[in-house]
Every structure is written in structure tokens, then in C-alpha cells.
Design a protein around this motif. Structure first.
Motif, mmCIF file in Angstrom:
data_model
loop_
_atom_site.group_PDB
_atom_site.id
_atom_site.type_symbol
_atom_site.label_atom_id
_atom_site.label_comp_id
_atom_site.label_asym_id
_atom_site.label_seq_id
_atom_site.Cartn_x
_atom_site.Cartn_y
_atom_site.Cartn_z
ATOM 1 N N TRP A 47 0.852 -1.187 0.000
ATOM 2 C CA TRP A 47 0.000 0.000 0.000
ATOM 3 C C TRP A 47 0.886 1.234 0.000
ATOM 4 O O TRP A 47 1.728 1.385 0.877
ATOM 5 N N TYR A 48 0.673 2.095 -0.990
ATOM 6 C CA TYR A 48 1.474 3.315 -1.095
ATOM 7 C C TYR A 48 0.578 4.550 -0.985
ATOM 8 O O TYR A 48 -0.460 4.623 -1.645
ATOM 9 N N PRO A 49 0.987 5.523 -0.174
ATOM 10 C CA PRO A 49 0.221 6.771 -0.148
ATOM 11 C C PRO A 49 0.410 7.523 -1.466
ATOM 12 O O PRO A 49 1.516 7.532 -2.022
ATOM 13 N N VAL A 50 -0.656 8.092 -1.966
ATOM 14 C CA VAL A 50 -0.553 8.869 -3.209
ATOM 15 C C VAL A 50 -1.205 10.247 -3.085
ATOM 16 O O VAL A 50 -1.180 11.029 -4.046
ATOM 17 N N GLY A 59 -16.568 15.256 -4.231
ATOM 18 C CA GLY A 59 -16.871 15.811 -5.548
ATOM 19 C C GLY A 59 -15.664 16.327 -6.302
ATOM 20 O O GLY A 59 -15.796 16.940 -7.357
ATOM 21 N N ARG A 60 -14.460 16.061 -5.759
ATOM 22 C CA ARG A 60 -13.258 16.567 -6.437
ATOM 23 C C ARG A 60 -12.416 15.430 -7.008
ATOM 24 O O ARG A 60 -12.475 14.293 -6.526
ATOM 25 N N VAL A 61 -11.603 15.781 -8.002
ATOM 26 C CA VAL A 61 -10.698 14.836 -8.659
ATOM 27 C C VAL A 61 -9.277 15.340 -8.473
ATOM 28 O O VAL A 61 -9.057 16.551 -8.376
ATOM 29 N N LEU A 62 -8.317 14.423 -8.467
ATOM 30 C CA LEU A 62 -6.917 14.770 -8.254
ATOM 31 C C LEU A 62 -6.083 13.817 -9.110
ATOM 32 O O LEU A 62 -6.335 12.613 -9.117
ATOM 33 N N TYR A 69 -10.700 10.266 -7.123
ATOM 34 C CA TYR A 69 -11.838 11.161 -6.899
ATOM 35 C C TYR A 69 -12.639 10.684 -5.710
ATOM 36 O O TYR A 69 -12.641 9.495 -5.374
ATOM 37 N N ARG A 70 -13.271 11.669 -5.068
ATOM 38 C CA ARG A 70 -14.106 11.365 -3.922
ATOM 39 C C ARG A 70 -15.547 11.597 -4.347
ATOM 40 O O ARG A 70 -15.917 12.710 -4.737
ATOM 41 N N SER A 121 -8.419 12.896 -14.638
ATOM 42 C CA SER A 121 -8.279 13.866 -13.548
ATOM 43 C C SER A 121 -8.652 15.281 -13.991
ATOM 44 O O SER A 121 -8.735 16.184 -13.167
ATOM 45 N N MET A 122 -8.882 15.488 -15.293
ATOM 46 C CA MET A 122 -9.413 16.766 -15.771
ATOM 47 C C MET A 122 -10.949 16.734 -15.754
ATOM 48 O O MET A 122 -11.592 17.692 -16.200
ATOM 49 N N GLY A 123 -11.501 15.630 -15.281
ATOM 50 C CA GLY A 123 -12.942 15.415 -15.391
ATOM 51 C C GLY A 123 -13.769 15.995 -14.261
ATOM 52 O O GLY A 123 -13.293 16.802 -13.460
ATOM 53 N N VAL A 124 -15.004 15.553 -14.199
ATOM 54 C CA VAL A 124 -16.014 16.113 -13.302
ATOM 55 C C VAL A 124 -16.694 14.960 -12.577
ATOM 56 O O VAL A 124 -17.040 13.945 -13.187
#
Lengths: 381, 381, 381
Positions: free
Chosen positions: A14-17, A26-29, A41-42, A63-66
Motif C-alpha cells: 500500500w502506497y500513499p498517493v 466531488g473533487r478529482v486529483l 476522486y471522492r 483527472s481533468m474530469g467532473v
């Protein structure tokens, strides 16, 4: 022997990212593991999903999405993805319009310690692989400071940097003159653990270093015992002041390769600092401790990035290491890693009988001490 | 025929790598010769030492280090180096702790003319190889202006630029309309020398150009004779106004490759300007002369860097040179250079019988004139 | 099948390489077509000339040069070039001084629609190849807005972007919620033409989008028919509001590769906007229309550049296209293009019988509709 800087980190962990609070509902990263781009995304429910960061249609980063509910829409033609990577809708296509692509890869994902972890390796192993254990995290005795920084070097330089406390010369301007003395070290198949005695040999002593050692609040200058441990693929550091019952601080760190060649890593750190008896004292000291640790980290980064640049200019690892435990950690990192290029052959752990115990002991179970220096007991203060 | 831009400069000469006053006692400086990184440091005694810029331990640049007496300490783990490159101390190792690395390479180093010179080639040749001779430097008649600039081009473009005075068109905005006329040129095995007559063909004449020609102070417009000489690996330019006894100024220049592919060089220049009869006049004119020469140099740099970019885009030298002495200097630079890649074969000096005299005459002994244009005497003013 | 992003644009067409008003008399401009650097200059007579942007002497860009009458002088040694690329003078050489180089390549050049066009292919074909026809340009009914922008992507992404109107989701923030419906499309050997019906499905509608549709001035919200056409190598878009006699606006665009690998193109656009009945209204709206179109274009650029970056990281085209007319335009671009590397083999147009009519019909003569979706008549408003 394989060049350590060409060894990839083992993906079956398991790696933190990402830092959790940077990913609001509601956000993407966009993030990455070893050249694999990952869109986190959450959903509106609060659950985090991790998808391959390429729309199956035209490879534009998701990650440019909605985010729409628990679905992620590509920004370009609004193809919709579920958290498992499958396509739930293509707005302008009907059911009969041929077969759309199968979707994208989804990564097992978990949240813990304020970090988002993914499992980039074999998904079948995710369920049976434990997250790292941080007993001090979230207890009333400790408060955690989180670090997240890109460092332009192979992750192995980070392990070597922290384990070799003889590099205190690098920090002479910030922490003053410290004399580290190796007390003992132990090497296992997956771990190297070193214990150092730190004494202050004069010179200015940074107030925040003192604060960090819980000393500015409580007592007189003292000698500390520092235990540093690479427990593959993570690293920890505990500092216990002489005569203290528990650590004044514990650091947990992971170095996550960002690019495919693993010449850049993202360092995630959790620094758990003991709360002093006086309420509010740690709160007041917090910005100073932050600044102090950032300065120390900046110096370490300068050094490890210089090492990486040297490696790139020389095209190979020309280090002449003389410190036995660093030779050991190199073996541990080499034998637990994976070939960066499928064509490369890596020596297997079994071939390291000389240094590593063959018992395959887990990092949490320290192996019998090996190596040239015998374990030494901490002298009385 | 080998592409001239793939010929390396011959390392068996003294090359300037720093301006002396930038290296104060107790300071370190990182410099380079043809991809070899060099750490220069001045001990407390004032002596300059030049070491390979890599700690033998972890390859971190020693130029990030700290001077202690005559010793250089690596910034990371404080390994200590003597001026001869040998390791004098590893703080955390005892004598018995195995063999430490042998140290790093040290370069022969000398200071002269306000510059630090190193000998990057065969060290046995350093003692028998003379520093360049600059008779005007330091005399009461001349005052020296020092230049130090990185130029992104192969050093050969610099030699060609200065020797081919037909490029005055490039400087029309700064120096006005000059008509250069080649009087004669001479080619030797290691040198090309050209003499030009310069007359002002109208147009604005830059005041500082005039100052530089000692004219703004002393006299009426005049014709000048300019002698430009590539004496491998250096270059000089003397300007003697008509009827004058000695040069109004002398320029000495060296173009030191910085990177391994030698596509960038560092130009060091010493411009020795005759002091006029009126005390203080040169002092007043100094900033104007500095600005004027910087502007001329900026134009030259624009041109030679455009040549280098063209070479990189075209992947080879497509120049169609028509000026015989430039063809000669290319031969001189090619035959005195070394292959950039050990695999490359360079034609030997002996194969240049057509242009270069086989006597191997030194730059200080001009060869018999060769080439298509006969030597011409300077006409009377 | 050849990777479309490795197909070069066919040089046997007229390509815009500059906006006319940026090239005033006596000025030079450096531009490029597919890695060939081109120096454009306008002689004192007003005529434009296009030369290879390399002095034959030392390969310095001629675009750094100076115009003298109808001649272009290299900035470095003042070699003089005629508009046909031949050398007219080398200032310091006499007739007898050996053979100077033959000069440089000259490109056929024409000015039209406020743009400078060159013909980079076989010069014999220039005279028999027509410039694009823009009937609306320069008429009293239309006013033209000119665009000129570098976009870091292969030109094919631009064609696909415009033809696939399902990407309106990308512009939701600027133009509101539009529902595009494909009415019909037709594919020929050199062209693909698609007709869409646009209806406003609610959400904010940008005022300038309205202005652009001539609606903010004249009438009530309406449905529009948009016709988009790739007519190799150009592209056009006409928008006709329901019940209108002529387009509210027409866009003509060309995407001119800049670099040899054609991973960057320069987009030239001419947007011809119908003048409304009220004099001066368009003049007032002009800056708003400019800002609106720039915002839409910025979003498109973000998307196509993300596609190009994905292609570069993946090393090949991994698109899974599902929209039949986009598959068709890919075939058209592939079959009309040229191999980027001479070693590459491109499939010939004849191998595309499935989609393209074999009649070799010109873009101006629409082919019989092909593909899976039957042509549909525009329903009554």
C-alpha cells in the motif's frame, strides 16, 4: 550486481498517493505511481476511488474530469466511469452502437492516517496486505504533522540518507554540532534497524530541535537514542530522550516513485510529536517545529538530489559505501524490489544469505543482529 | 573528414576555469572542463586547489563543501580531502574499518593574469607546458578589463568569428560602417594569423569604439591595422592605429568547453587597453568601454549561438566556407584537437600538408605564408 | 495500419504561414512548415518572398537578416539573396574567388485573405493548385476575425475535435448546455462533412455565443444547423440559424505543422461573421465575440494538447473511437497524408474502399453519404 538505482519499488504494498484533506467530496486529483497516472476522486458519498488516469476513448486524463455522484465524467466527451473503472454511459451512443471500450483500470484504495493509499500491484494481494501500523497516530499523547513533497531522486537515496546518521554534518547550520554514535544495528530480509546515541558536542543548538525533542518545555539538555528502521518499503524514526518512557517523536515515511524510471519520488511523512504536559504549548511551538523540519528536509533534499544528478551524469552508481548498515539497506532494497525494465534480471532474496537472515522475518519482527559491528548497549546517561 | 564541431579541444594545455577574485580564501567554486566537473577551492593559506567535483563516497559535488584550513570537507558526511585529492579523514571511521576509497583526481593548477588555470590533460605534461604569455599585462602602459561569459556554441565558432573580420556587418549598429580589408594571412601547424586594414566608410561611429582605439582622447580619425591570431588553443587580437608605435589595445581570449559534447564554452577574455597620456581619462572612459565591448560581444554571441543551433538541427556541419583563412583555421583546430568520442578517428596533423607547414612551428613563430592570397604590405596612410 | 499521429500533412497544398499585416514592407519574419524553417520578407515593392531560413554560408537564420530593396542580407557577413534564393552578392569576394554556394531554396508564395501562403511541396504543382476559396470573405455581408495560435498537437487532433460536436461538454462553462444531434454525414476520398442540429437544453447561455449566432441582435432563441467539413487539408464550419437564408458565421481553418515530427501545429482561423442590420452593432460586439471564441479555443486546446501528451507518453495511438464519422476523417487524413519518415509505409487511398468513395471526388463535390447512420432531414422548427 544490479544497479540499485535501476531497481523499482515493489508494487505489492500500500502506497500513499495523496493527502486526504486535499481531496474533498466531488473533487478529482491527478497523482501517479511509478509512471502510472492515477485519477483519484471522492464521490458525493465520501468514498475515494482510484482509476487509471486515461479516458478509454481518447486518453485524455480523467483527472481533468467532473464528479457526478459516484461517477467520474471525462471532461472532453463526457464518458462516464464507475468507481470500478467500468463505463456507465456514453451520452451520444445508444445500446446498439457497437461495443464501447471495456473501461479503465481501477486500483484498490484505502484511507488511513489522513492519507489516501492505493495498491498498485497484483489486486488479489491487496486484501491480504496490511496497511502500515502507526500505533502512536491518533492517540491522546501524540499530535501529527503531515509532510508531502516531491524529491527528484530514486527512493533508495532517501532510505540511505535517513539511516546514515553520520550525515548530521549536513545539518550543522540548523541543528548545531551533534555527535551521532552507532550503538547497534540489525538486518533482516526486509528490514534494517539502527540505534544511535546522539550527544550535543557544542555549537548552537536550534530551539526548535529542542522543542522537537520535548526538551524546550520539560528539562535540561540530554542525550537521546534514535532508532531508525527501514521496514520495506517504509521507514520510521523514533527519538527517545534518555530516561524517558516513550518517544518524544516518531516519524513514519514512504517514498513513492512518480515516474516510470523512478528518478523522482514523492515523500510522504507523518511526524507524531509527543504532547507536553502544559496544555497549548505544542500548539504554540507548532509553526516553529514545522519550519525547523522543513529546513532540515530542504538540506536532505539538496543532498539526495545532488546524488541523483551525479548518477544521471555518470550513468551508473559509483558510490563507495563504507558504512556496513548502508550496504545492508542497499541489499534489502535491491532484493525486495522489482526490475525496472522487464528485461533486467534482479538477484533474488535467496542470494543474500550473507547479510539477510533466511527466515524471511517480517519487519515487525526484528531479525538477529548481523554485520560487522556487534550490538552495543546504551551507556548510562 | 571529421566534422569540426565534433572535435574536442586538446586537454594538454593550461585552460582558465575561473576569475581569481571570485575565489576568496576559504571558498569553493564549481567549474568544468569538457564535462569534467572541477571543484576549485582556496585554502586559508591563499593557495588554490582543483579537485574532481565528486565526493568519492556518494558522488555529491565537493563544490557544495566547506574549506577547513587547506582541506575540503564534503557537505554531506564530512569526508575530508587534501589538495592532492587524497582523503585525510572520515569522521566516523577508525583506521581498522576497511579500506576507504583512494580519493579523487586533483588537477595541476596555476594562477596568472587574474585567472585560475588548470591543466586537464596528462599531468606529466603540465610542468613542461607554458602558460600563455601576455607581455602587455600588468605593465604601466596597459590596464586590463576581464571578461567571463558562457556561450552556447562549440569553441571553433568563436575562433572563426574573430578571425573573419568580414562579419563587421553584424556590428553595424554599434560600431558604424567599417570596411575591413585583408592585408595578409599566415598559416602554421598550430596557428593562423591575419592582418586587416580597417577604414571607416561613413555612418555613425561609436564613441566608445573610438575610445577603445585611443582616438577619442588623442587624435583625428585614422586607419587601424588589426592583427588577429589563433595560436592554438588561444586567440589574440591587436589593434595598432596608423603611425602608432604600439597597440591601442590587445585582446587575449580562451574558449573553454564546459560540457562533454563541447557544445557550450566559457569565453575568458583579457582586454589590455593602452592608457592615454591624460591621467584618469581611461578611468572615466572605463564603463563606456565596458558597455561597448559587451554590446559587440552580445552580437557575436547571437551569431555563433545561431550557428550552433543550426548545427544541432542539421546534425552536421553544412557550412560553405569561401574565405581561405577560415578554411585554414578549421584545419588547425581539427588537427590539433582530440576526438570527442574515443571511437571517432581524427585525421592527423600530417595529413594537412596542403595548408599547414610540416615543421610543427609554434604559434609564437609565424609560419611562412600559405594560402591563395599573397601577403600584402600595409599601404601608407 | 499506420499510426495517424505519424502521418505528415501533404505538402502539395497552399498553407498559411503568417498573418499578412505582421509582415510590413522591409521586414523579415521567421516561420516554419513541418520542420522546414522559412524566412518571409516583404521587399520595398510590397511583394512577399519566402526563402529557406538558412544562410548558405554559415546556416545562420536569414530571418535575422536585413531587407535592402528586394534583397535579403544575412545579418552575419552580409551575403545578399534575391527573392528566388540566388546569391546576388558576397561583399568581400570578387568574381574570380572560386564558386560561392548556389543559394537557398525559395518557396512559391501568395497572399490572400490577409494571410501569407506558401507551397512547401513540389513547386511544379504550385501553379495548378488552387488557393482555398472563401466566398464570404470580403463581401459586404461579412466581417472577418483572424486567429493565429500555436497548438502543441498533431494536426489530426484538430480535425477530430471540430468534427465531433459531442465534445460540447468541454465547453459547458462557456456556452451552456447544448444538445448536438448528428443529422447526417458524408465521406469522400478527401472530405468528411457532418451536419448537426444544435438545441439549447437549458443552463446558462453565453451572451457572446448568442451574439455570434446573430441572435442577441435579431431574434428569439432558435435552433441552429451546423455544417462542419474537413476538405483536405482545410476545415470549415458554417452555422445557419433555423429559417435563416445564409450562415450567421463561417469559419475557415488550417492547421500547419511547425516541427519535423508534426507534434505542434499552427492554427490559422478566419471567422466570417454576418453583419446585423443595425450599423455598428457588430463593431460593439466585436471584443466580446473575440473573448468568447478565445475561451472556447482555449478549452479545445487544453483537450487536444492533453491528447498529444498522452500519445507521447504511450508511444502510440491508443484511441478507441466509436463515432463513425471520426473513423472516416481519420482515414481521410491518413490516406491523403505523407509518411513522416521516408522509411514508413502508408496505406494508399485505394485501400479505403469501405469508407471512401473510389471516385476521387474533390472536397468541393460532396460524395454520396456513406457510413452507418442514414442522412436525416432537418425537422421543422
Amino acid at each position: 550486481m544490479t544497479d540499485l538505482r535501476r531497481v523499482g519499488t515493489n508494487p505489492d504494498f500500500w502506497y500513499p498517493v495523496a493527502v486526504s484533506r486535499r481531496l474533498r467530496p466531488g473533487r478529482v486529483l491527478g497523482t501517479a505511481f511509478a509512471g502510472e497516472r492515477i485519477a483519484l476522486y471522492r464521490g458525493r458519498s465520501g468514498a475515494v476511488h482510484a482509476l487509471e488516469d486515461r479516458c478509454a476513448h481518447r486518453q485524455v486524463p480523467l483527472s481533468m474530469g467532473v464528479v457526478e455522484g459516484e461517477t467520474l465524467l471525462c471532461c472532453y466527451h463526457a464518458w462516464a466511469y464507475r468507481g470500478d473503472g467500468r463505463i456507465s454511459r456514453i451520452p451520444y451512443l445508444s445500446k446498439g452502437d457497437g461495443r464501447p471500450p471495456r473501461g479503465v483500470r481501477a486500483y484498490p484504495v484505502r484511507e488511513a492516517y489522513g492519507l489516501v493509499f492505493v495498491f498498485p500491484g497484483d489486486p488479489d494481494k491487496a486484501a491480504v496486505t496490511a496497511l502500515p501500523e502507526l500505533p502512536a497516530f491518533g492517540t491522546p499523547q501524540y499530535k501529527t504533522m503531515t509532510f508531502s513533497r516531491t524529491v527528484h531522486c530514486h527512493y533508495s537515496f532517501m532510505h540511505e540518507n535517513l539511516l546514515d546518521m553520520n550525515h548530521q554534518f549536513l545539518h550543522r547550520g540548523v541543528v548545531g554540532k551533534l555527535r551521532p554514535e552507532l550503538l547497534e544495528y540489525r538486518t533482516g530480509a526486509r528490514s534494517v534497524e539502527a540505534r544511535y546515541l546522539f550527544t550535543h558536542a557544542g555549537g548552537k543548538r536550534n530551539r526548535s530541535a529542542g522543542l522537537l525533542a520535548a526538551e524546550g518545555i520539560g528539562g535540561s539538555p540530554s542525550r537521546d537514542v534514535m532508532t531508525i528502521r527501514t521496514a520495506y518499503p517504509y521507514q520510521t524514526l523514533d527519538l527517545v530522550p534518555e530516561n524517558a518512557e516513550r518517544p518524544a517523536f516518531c516519524l513514519w515515511a514512504a517514498y513513492v516513485p512518480e515516474d516510470a524510471e523512478q528518478r523522482t519520488c514523492h515523500a510522504y511523512g507523518l511526524l507524531m510529536i509527543e504532547k507536553p504536559g502544559i496544555p497549548g504549548a505544542l500548539h504554540l511551538a507548532w509553526p516553529f517545529i514545522r519550519r525547523f523540519t522543513e529546513r532540515v528536509f530542504a538540506e536532505d533534499r539538496m543532498a539526495v538530489e545532488a546524488e541523483q544528478r551525479a548518477w544521471e551524469e555518470q550513468g551508473e552508481d559509483r558510490n563507495h559505501e563504507v558504512f556496513p548498515l548502508i550496504l545492508d539497506v542497499r541489499d534489502v532494497l535491491r532484493s525486495n524490489g522489482v526490475p525496472l525494465d522487464p528485461g533486467d534480471a534482479l538477484d533474488s532474496p535467496a542470494s543474500h544469505e550473507g547479510h539477510a537472515s533466511a527466515s524471511g522475518c517480517h519487519a515487525a519482527e526484528p531479525a538477529t543482529p548481523v554485520g560487522e559491528m556487534p550490538p552495543v548497549e546504551l551507556p548510562d546517561g
